[in-house]
Design a protein around this motif. Structure first.
Motif, PDB file in Angstrom:
ATOM      1  N   PRO A  96      -8.312  -1.500  -1.426  1.00 32.38           N
ATOM      2  CA  PRO A  96      -8.379  -0.097  -1.016  1.00 32.38           C
ATOM      3  C   PRO A  96      -8.076  -0.004   0.469  1.00 32.38           C
ATOM      4  CG  PRO A  96     -10.566  -0.979  -1.383  1.00 32.38           C
ATOM      5  CD  PRO A  96      -9.592  -2.029  -1.809  1.00 32.38           C
ATOM      6  N   ARG A  97      -7.548   1.108   0.881  1.00 30.20           N
ATOM      7  CA  ARG A  97      -7.207   1.307   2.278  1.00 30.20           C
ATOM      8  C   ARG A  97      -8.483   1.457   3.076  1.00 30.20           C
ATOM      9  NH1 ARG A  97      -2.362   4.330   5.048  1.00 30.20           N
ATOM     10  NH2 ARG A  97      -3.585   4.566   6.873  1.00 30.20           N
ATOM     11  N   GLU A 102       1.561  10.271   4.497  1.00 27.92           N
ATOM     12  CA  GLU A 102       0.402  10.355   3.611  1.00 27.92           C
ATOM     13  C   GLU A 102       0.259  11.746   3.026  1.00 27.92           C
ATOM     14  OE1 GLU A 102      -3.416   9.042   4.910  1.00 27.92           O
ATOM     15  OE2 GLU A 102      -2.709   7.033   5.390  1.00 27.92           O
ATOM     16  N   GLU A 151      -1.414  12.016   7.880  1.00 27.86           N
ATOM     17  CA  GLU A 151      -2.732  11.946   7.247  1.00 27.86           C
ATOM     18  C   GLU A 151      -2.795  12.901   6.053  1.00 27.86           C
ATOM     19  OE1 GLU A 151      -5.284   9.918   7.944  1.00 27.86           O
ATOM     20  OE2 GLU A 151      -4.248   9.002   9.643  1.00 27.86           O
ATOM     21  N   ASN A 152      -3.357  12.416   4.939  1.00 27.27           N
ATOM     22  CA  ASN A 152      -3.441  13.258   3.742  1.00 27.27           C
ATOM     23  C   ASN A 152      -4.391  14.436   3.937  1.00 27.27           C
ATOM     24  OD1 ASN A 152      -5.827  11.756   3.642  1.00 27.27           O
ATOM     25  ND2 ASN A 152      -5.241  10.625   1.805  1.00 27.27           N
ATOM     26  N   GLN A 153      -5.495  14.219   4.668  1.00 26.94           N
ATOM     27  CA  GLN A 153      -6.445  15.310   4.894  1.00 26.94           C
ATOM     28  C   GLN A 153      -5.803  16.427   5.718  1.00 26.94           C
ATOM     29  OE1 GLN A 153      -6.949  12.138   5.962  1.00 26.94           O
ATOM     30  NE2 GLN A 153      -8.993  11.431   5.441  1.00 26.94           N
ATOM     31  N   TYR A 193      -2.742  13.985  -6.144  1.00 28.87           N
ATOM     32  CA  TYR A 193      -2.955  12.747  -5.401  1.00 28.87           C
ATOM     33  C   TYR A 193      -2.277  11.594  -6.124  1.00 28.87           C
ATOM     34  CZ  TYR A 193      -6.552  15.363  -2.923  1.00 28.87           C
ATOM     35  OH  TYR A 193      -7.213  16.298  -2.169  1.00 28.87           O
ATOM     36  N   THR A 208      -4.616   5.339  -7.028  1.00 27.75           N
ATOM     37  CA  THR A 208      -5.015   4.266  -6.124  1.00 27.75           C
ATOM     38  C   THR A 208      -4.148   3.044  -6.376  1.00 27.75           C
ATOM     39  OG1 THR A 208      -6.828   4.045  -7.692  1.00 27.75           O
ATOM     40  CG2 THR A 208      -7.431   4.570  -5.442  1.00 27.75           C
ATOM     41  N   SER A 250      -2.738   3.847  -3.459  1.00 23.82           N
ATOM     42  CA  SER A 250      -2.068   4.759  -2.530  1.00 23.82           C
ATOM     43  C   SER A 250      -2.989   5.924  -2.199  1.00 23.82           C
ATOM     44  CB  SER A 250      -0.777   5.283  -3.168  1.00 23.82           C
ATOM     45  OG  SER A 250      -0.161   6.214  -2.325  1.00 23.82           O
ATOM     46  N   ASP A 251      -2.826   6.486  -1.013  1.00 25.78           N
ATOM     47  CA  ASP A 251      -3.643   7.651  -0.662  1.00 25.78           C
ATOM     48  C   ASP A 251      -2.764   8.810  -0.214  1.00 25.78           C
ATOM     49  OD1 ASP A 251      -2.917   6.419   1.667  1.00 25.78           O
ATOM     50  OD2 ASP A 251      -4.907   6.291   2.518  1.00 25.78           O
TER      51      ASP A 251
END
Length: 170
Positions: A16-17, A78, A130-132, A154, A157, A159-160
């Motif tokens: 996991p990242r 991301e 950044e995904n957020q 999304y 996983t 990947s994010d």
């Protein structure tokens, strides 16, 4: 039974990242980005070190390319926002909103960056480091322009990456 074990082994090989992907373990002291001059200190990236009064002169300094600059250089992202059916009268305002929102995010965190905005056949595509940031930006666009349908998906996983599709309804 042998097939199941190999699938599990393959799955376990994906990590996991975590923070060690953002900054490799063993980077002690002060790390500066060669590209953007961001500083990695006390387990996070900063624009400057004015607020750290305990910096010592004997602190070891090293130079790397920060994760955000590395992503941009490698053409990775991301967060991706696809915006379609944009009314002509708000297209310039929409681009300004995207740029200003991402500029404010960058001022808070040097890893939050707008990679680019490009015109597509159906509208615009914005990519972020950044995904957020992409999700927050999409929610801000929906809140500002009201008549927008939003779909967030999304990647699986490990990947994010997040893909957001915004569609203006007329």
């Amino acid at each position: 039974m042998g097939k199941n074990i190999s699938k599990i082994e393959k799955f376990e090989s994906f990590e996991p990242r975590t923070e060690k992907h953002e900054m490799p373990k063993g980077k002690l002291g002060l790390v500066l980005c060669k590209e953007c001059n961001a500083a990695y200190y006390k387990k996070s990236w900063h624009h400057n070190l004015r607020h750290f009064k305990e910096l010592r002169e004997d602190l070891r300094v090293s130079f790397v390319v920060c994760p955000a600059c590395n992503m941009i250089k490698n053409k990775q992202f991301e967060g991706q926002i696809e915006i379609i059916n944009i009314p002509l009268k708000i297209s310039e305002e929409l681009i300004n909103l995207i740029k200003s929102f991402c500029r404010r995010a960058y001022e808070r965190d040097p890893m939050d960056r707008l990679i680019g905005i490009k015109n597509t056949k159906g509208g615009l595509e914005a990519t972020t480091t950044e995904n957020q940031l992409a999700v927050k930006l999409a929610k801000k666009i929906k809140q500002t322009f009201k008549k927008v349908d939003m779909k967030i998906s999304y990647s699986p996983t490990p990947s994010d990456v997040v893909y957001v599709k915004l569609e203006f309804s007329h």
